[in-house]
Design a protein around this motif. Structure first.
Motif, PDB file in Angstrom:
ATOM      1  N   GLY A  63       1.541  -4.691 -17.064  1.00 37.42           N
ATOM      2  CA  GLY A  63       2.955  -4.640 -17.414  1.00 37.42           C
ATOM      3  C   GLY A  63       3.822  -5.352 -16.397  1.00 37.42           C
ATOM      4  N   ILE A  64       3.281  -5.568 -15.221  1.00 39.38           N
ATOM      5  CA  ILE A  64       3.999  -6.264 -14.153  1.00 39.38           C
ATOM      6  C   ILE A  64       3.066  -7.272 -13.486  1.00 39.38           C
ATOM      7  N   ALA A  65       3.667  -8.238 -12.808  1.00 37.84           N
ATOM      8  CA  ALA A  65       2.903  -9.208 -12.027  1.00 37.84           C
ATOM      9  C   ALA A  65       2.917  -8.855 -10.550  1.00 37.84           C
ATOM     10  N   VAL A  66       3.924  -8.053 -10.140  1.00 38.84           N
ATOM     11  CA  VAL A  66       4.099  -7.698  -8.728  1.00 38.84           C
ATOM     12  C   VAL A  66       4.378  -6.199  -8.627  1.00 38.84           C
ATOM     13  N   ILE A  67       3.536  -5.476  -7.890  1.00 41.98           N
ATOM     14  CA  ILE A  67       3.834  -4.085  -7.575  1.00 41.98           C
ATOM     15  C   ILE A  67       4.660  -4.082  -6.294  1.00 41.98           C
ATOM     16  N   HIS A  68       5.684  -3.213  -6.246  1.00 39.13           N
ATOM     17  CA  HIS A  68       6.724  -3.365  -5.222  1.00 39.13           C
ATOM     18  C   HIS A  68       7.062  -2.009  -4.604  1.00 39.13           C
ATOM     19  N   VAL A  89      -2.824  -8.148  -9.829  1.00 35.99           N
ATOM     20  CA  VAL A  89      -1.411  -7.935  -9.542  1.00 35.99           C
ATOM     21  C   VAL A  89      -1.183  -8.081  -8.043  1.00 35.99           C
ATOM     22  N   SER A  90      -0.163  -8.847  -7.654  1.00 34.53           N
ATOM     23  CA  SER A  90       0.176  -9.015  -6.244  1.00 34.53           C
ATOM     24  C   SER A  90       1.018  -7.836  -5.758  1.00 34.53           C
ATOM     25  N   MET A  91       1.137  -7.712  -4.434  1.00 36.48           N
ATOM     26  CA  MET A  91       2.000  -6.675  -3.876  1.00 36.48           C
ATOM     27  C   MET A  91       3.016  -7.288  -2.919  1.00 36.48           C
ATOM     28  N   SER A  92       4.288  -7.024  -3.179  1.00 33.71           N
ATOM     29  CA  SER A  92       5.358  -7.244  -2.207  1.00 33.71           C
ATOM     30  C   SER A  92       5.964  -5.875  -1.938  1.00 33.71           C
ATOM     31  N   LEU A  96       7.394 -10.044 -13.605  1.00 34.33           N
ATOM     32  CA  LEU A  96       8.143  -8.793 -13.481  1.00 34.33           C
ATOM     33  C   LEU A  96       7.630  -8.004 -12.294  1.00 34.33           C
ATOM     34  N   ALA A  97       8.543  -7.298 -11.622  1.00 31.35           N
ATOM     35  CA  ALA A  97       8.190  -6.466 -10.469  1.00 31.35           C
ATOM     36  C   ALA A  97       8.864  -5.114 -10.598  1.00 31.35           C
ATOM     37  N   THR A  98       8.200  -4.091 -10.147  1.00 30.89           N
ATOM     38  CA  THR A  98       8.799  -2.760 -10.014  1.00 30.89           C
ATOM     39  C   THR A  98       7.920  -1.936  -9.085  1.00 30.89           C
ATOM     40  N   GLY A 145       1.216  -4.633   5.293  1.00 29.93           N
ATOM     41  CA  GLY A 145       1.086  -6.031   4.903  1.00 29.93           C
ATOM     42  C   GLY A 145      -0.033  -6.751   5.632  1.00 29.93           C
ATOM     43  N   LEU A 146      -0.204  -6.464   6.911  1.00 25.04           N
ATOM     44  CA  LEU A 146      -1.293  -7.093   7.663  1.00 25.04           C
ATOM     45  C   LEU A 146      -2.655  -6.700   7.099  1.00 25.04           C
ATOM     46  N   ALA A 147      -2.772  -5.454   6.640  1.00 26.94           N
ATOM     47  CA  ALA A 147      -4.075  -4.907   6.275  1.00 26.94           C
ATOM     48  C   ALA A 147      -4.386  -4.965   4.785  1.00 26.94           C
ATOM     49  N   THR A 148      -3.512  -5.575   3.984  1.00 29.90           N
ATOM     50  CA  THR A 148      -3.693  -5.589   2.527  1.00 29.90           C
ATOM     51  C   THR A 148      -3.810  -7.032   2.048  1.00 29.90           C
ATOM     52  N   GLU A 149      -4.910  -7.344   1.392  1.00 34.47           N
ATOM     53  CA  GLU A 149      -5.231  -8.742   1.082  1.00 34.47           C
ATOM     54  C   GLU A 149      -4.239  -9.388   0.129  1.00 34.47           C
ATOM     55  N   ASN A 150      -3.805  -8.666  -0.915  1.00 31.03           N
ATOM     56  CA  ASN A 150      -2.949  -9.279  -1.935  1.00 31.03           C
ATOM     57  C   ASN A 150      -1.457  -9.136  -1.627  1.00 31.03           C
ATOM     58  N   PHE A 151      -1.137  -8.806  -0.366  1.00 37.83           N
ATOM     59  CA  PHE A 151       0.262  -8.705   0.052  1.00 37.83           C
ATOM     60  C   PHE A 151       0.895 -10.097   0.064  1.00 37.83           C
ATOM     61  N   PHE A 152       2.156 -10.164  -0.436  1.00 36.30           N
ATOM     62  CA  PHE A 152       2.854 -11.448  -0.508  1.00 36.30           C
ATOM     63  C   PHE A 152       4.046 -11.535   0.445  1.00 36.30           C
ATOM     64  N   ALA A 153       4.951 -10.554   0.398  1.00 36.13           N
ATOM     65  CA  ALA A 153       6.162 -10.639   1.218  1.00 36.13           C
ATOM     66  C   ALA A 153       6.815  -9.268   1.330  1.00 36.13           C
ATOM     67  N   MET A 154       7.692  -9.130   2.334  1.00 34.95           N
ATOM     68  CA  MET A 154       8.474  -7.914   2.503  1.00 34.95           C
ATOM     69  C   MET A 154       9.959  -8.239   2.508  1.00 34.95           C
ATOM     70  N   GLU A 155      10.750  -7.268   2.096  1.00 33.18           N
ATOM     71  CA  GLU A 155      12.191  -7.447   1.932  1.00 33.18           C
ATOM     72  C   GLU A 155      12.921  -7.303   3.268  1.00 33.18           C
ATOM     73  N   PHE A 156      14.091  -7.927   3.359  1.00 32.27           N
ATOM     74  CA  PHE A 156      14.967  -7.759   4.526  1.00 32.27           C
ATOM     75  C   PHE A 156      16.392  -7.644   4.031  1.00 32.27           C
TER      76      PHE A 156
END
Length: 466
Positions: free
Chosen positions: A334-339, A363-366, A314-316, A383-394
Motif C-alpha cells: 500500500g506504500i512505497a516508503v514506511i516512515h 518497501v524502503s524506510m525513511s 506513497l509514505a506513511t 539508520g546506520l543499522a538498517t539496510e533499506n534506510f533512505f533518509a531522515m527528516e530535519f
C-alpha cells in the motif's frame, strides 16, 4: 606493566558494572524545539550512569512517568525484557511516546555501560552517515503566501545545511484559505467556515523573532472540529478549480527548488480516498519523492487502492507503534516508503524491526524526526543499522540552538547535508545542556529535571490474561 594497566583503564568505564546496574529515578525537561513541544527524559542509575531519552513531540510526560514504578530497580541492560514489560502501555502516535522514550534511554545506558555505540549492539552499520531532508521549520507566514515564496524559503533552508532533499507541507485547506472567495472545496458549510478561519497548517508570525510562532501540537479537541474527523468522513471534495489552484501552487515550488531536487509533500488535506486519487493524478508530472500521510495509516485497503491509482510513491508511518501494525501496509504494498518515528514506534529496536520487515516486501524506510538532537541521534543509530534506510527528516532549520541542546564530542552533527553519529558509547551524547534548555523551556515550565517521586509507587495488575 603498571603503565600498561593504567593505559588500559583509560578505555574502561570503571564506574560501571553492567551486571549490577539498577534504575533509580526518572525525570523530565520540557523544551521548545523543531517548532513544537518536546519532552526530554533521563533515567538515573545506582552507578552514576544516566540514560537519555525523548518522548514524542506534542505528547505528555505522563505516558512515561506512569511506567516509572514498573522499571525502578531493573537492570537497564535488559532492554528487551523491560520493553516487553511496558509495551502494553503504548498506543499509536503520541501514546507510544512513553514506552519509546524509555526504550531509547535504556539503549543509551546499555551502550554507556559496555562502552560501545548503540548501532554496534544492533548488528553494526551499513553506512557511515545519513541523508537528511529539510522541512520548512519556522518559515514566516509571508513566505508561504505563494508557491514561489514557499519554494525559495525551503531552498534557503536547504542551502543553510547543504541538504539536497526537501519536504513541503501543502494541504488543500491551505489553498482554500489563500483564496477564501473561490470555490476550492465543497463540503459541509461549518467545515468550510473553519477552514477559511484557521486552516490546519496556518502559521502566525512571532513578533520577537520574525519567524513563524511555535504552537503546541495537540489541538483543543471539540466535537465540531473537522481536524478530528478522519479523512473519509469529512465529505470535503476538491473542485476542478481547486485542483488547478493546488497544481499552480505546487508547480511554483517545484520550479523554485529545482527539478532534480528530491521533493516530498506532506498533509495533502482531510480528503477521502476518491479525491486523493484525483489530486495525486494531477501531481504525477511533478516527479515527487513521495506524498506522505495522504490518509490515516490504519486504512490499509484504502492505501492499496490509492497506490494502484498513482505512479507517485506513497509514505506513511509516523503514527504507527510496533512492527506488527506496519506489516500489512508493507505486505499489501500500500506504500512505497514506511516512515516511522523512533519516539512513537516503540523505540530504537522496534524501528529497526520495522525497516527489516519492510525490506522483505520491497518497501524502503525513511524516518520522521521533528524533535531534538537526542531523538536525531536515536534515529541515526537506527539508520546506520538498517539496510533499506533512505533518509531522515530535519524540522529545525531555524533553531540556531538545536544542536547545542546536547553535549557531545566531535564535529557538528550535520555535515554537508548528512547526519553524522558520534563514534561514542550509547547514543553518542554525554549529557543534555541544561543552560540552553532553560533558555528554551516550553511555556508553563520553569525548571528542569524536577523530582517525580509521586510516581515511585504507582501500581496496577498489569497481567493481560486471567
Amino acid at each position: 606493566m603498571k603503565k600498561f594497566a593504567e593505559d588500559a583503564l583509560n578505555y574502561v568505564n570503571t564506574y560501571s558494572k553492567p551486571s549490577e546496574l539498577k534504575i533509580t529515578d526518572m525525570r523530565f525537561a520540557h523544551v521548545e524545539s523543531s517548532s513544537v513541544h518536546c519532552i526530554l527524559l533521563k533515567l538515573y542509575t545506582n552507578q552514576g550512569l544516566v540514560g537519555m531519552g525523548e518522548i514524542r513531540d506534542g505528547a505528555s510526560a505522563t505516558y512515561a512517568a506512569m511506567l516509572k514504578s514498573r522499571i525502578l530497580g531493573e537492570n537497564p541492560c535488559d532492554v528487551d525484557y523491560i520493553f516487553r514489560k511496558i509495551r502494553q502501555f503504548a498506543g499509536p502516535s503520541r501514546q507510544g511516546g512513553g514506552v519509546s522514550g524509555i526504550e531509547i534511554a535504556l539503549w543509551d545506558l546499555a551502550g554507556k555501560a559496555y562502552q560501545i555505540p548503540v548501532y554496534r549492539m544492533l548488528g553494526g552499520k551499513f553506512r557511515d552517515s545519513l541523508r537528511m531532508y529539510c522541512d520548512h521549520g519556522r518559515t514566516p507566514p509571508e513566505e508561504r503566501m505563494d508557491g514561489t515564496a514557499q519554494g525559495m524559503a525551503l531552498k534557503k533552508r536547504m542551502d543553510r545545511f547543504q541538504m539536497k532533499m526537501c519536504k513541503t507541507i501543502l494541504g488543500i485547506e491551505d489553498i482554500q484559505k489563500l483564496y477564501p472567495n473561490e470555490a476550492i472545496l465543497s463540503g459541509p458549510p461549518d467545515y468550510l467556515a473553519q477552514i477559511k478561519r484557521e486552516a490546519e497548517n496556518t502559521t502566525h508570525r512571532d513578533s520577537a523573532t520574525g519567524l513563524a510562532a511555535v504552537k503546541d501540537k495537540p489541538f483543543l479537541r471539540k466535537k465540531e472540529d473537522f481536524r478530528y474527523v478522519s479523512h473519509p468522513h469529512t465529505m470535503l471534495r476538491i473542485t476542478e478549480h481547486g485542483l488547478d489552484r493546488y497544481e499552480e501552487y505546487l508547480s511554483k515550488i517545484r520550479e523554485a527548488v529545482g527539478w532534480q531536487t528530491p521533493l516530498a509533500i506532506d498533509h495533502l488535506g482531510h480528503i477521502g480516498l476518491e479525491d486523493a486519487c484525483k489530486l495525486l493524478q494531477r501531481l504525477e508530472k511533478y516527479h515527487l519523492m513521495w506524498v506522505e500521510d495522504v490518509l490515516p495509516w490504519y486504512l490499509t485497503k484504502e492505501y492499496k487502492i490509492l497506490s494502484r491509482s498513482t505512479r507517485t510513491p506513497l509514505a506513511t508511518g509516523e503514527d504507527i507503534c510496533f512492527v506488527e501494525n506496519a506489516q500489512q501496509l508493507c505486505q499489501e504494498r500500500g506504500i512505497a516508503v514506511i516512515h516511522p518515528d523512533v519516539c512513537s514506534a516503540g523505540g530504537i529496536l522496534e524501528c529497526k524491526k520495522i525497516g527489516d520487515m519492510a525490506q522483505k516486501y520491497g518497501v524502503s524506510m525513511s524516518m520522521h524526526m521533528c524533535e531534538t538532537p537526542l531523538a536525531a541521534l536515536a534515529t541515526g543509530h537506527v539508520g546506520l543499522a538498517t539496510e533499506n534506510f533512505f533518509a531522515m527528516e530535519f524540522n529545525a532549520p531555524d533553531d540556531e540552538y538545536w544542536e547545542e541542546m546536547i553535549q557531545f564530542q566531535g564535529g557538528p552533527l550535520i555535515q554537508n547535508g548528512m547526519f553524522v553519529v558520534p563514534e561514542r558509547p550509547g547514543l553518542g551524547a554525554d549529557d543534555f545542556n541544561d543552560e540552553v534548555i532553560r533558555q528554551h523551556l516550553w511555556p508553563g515550565y520553569t525548571a528542569v529535571w524536577e523530582e517525580t517521586e509521586q510516581w515511585d509507587s504507582e501500581r496496577s495488575s498489569d497481567r493481560v490474561w486471567s
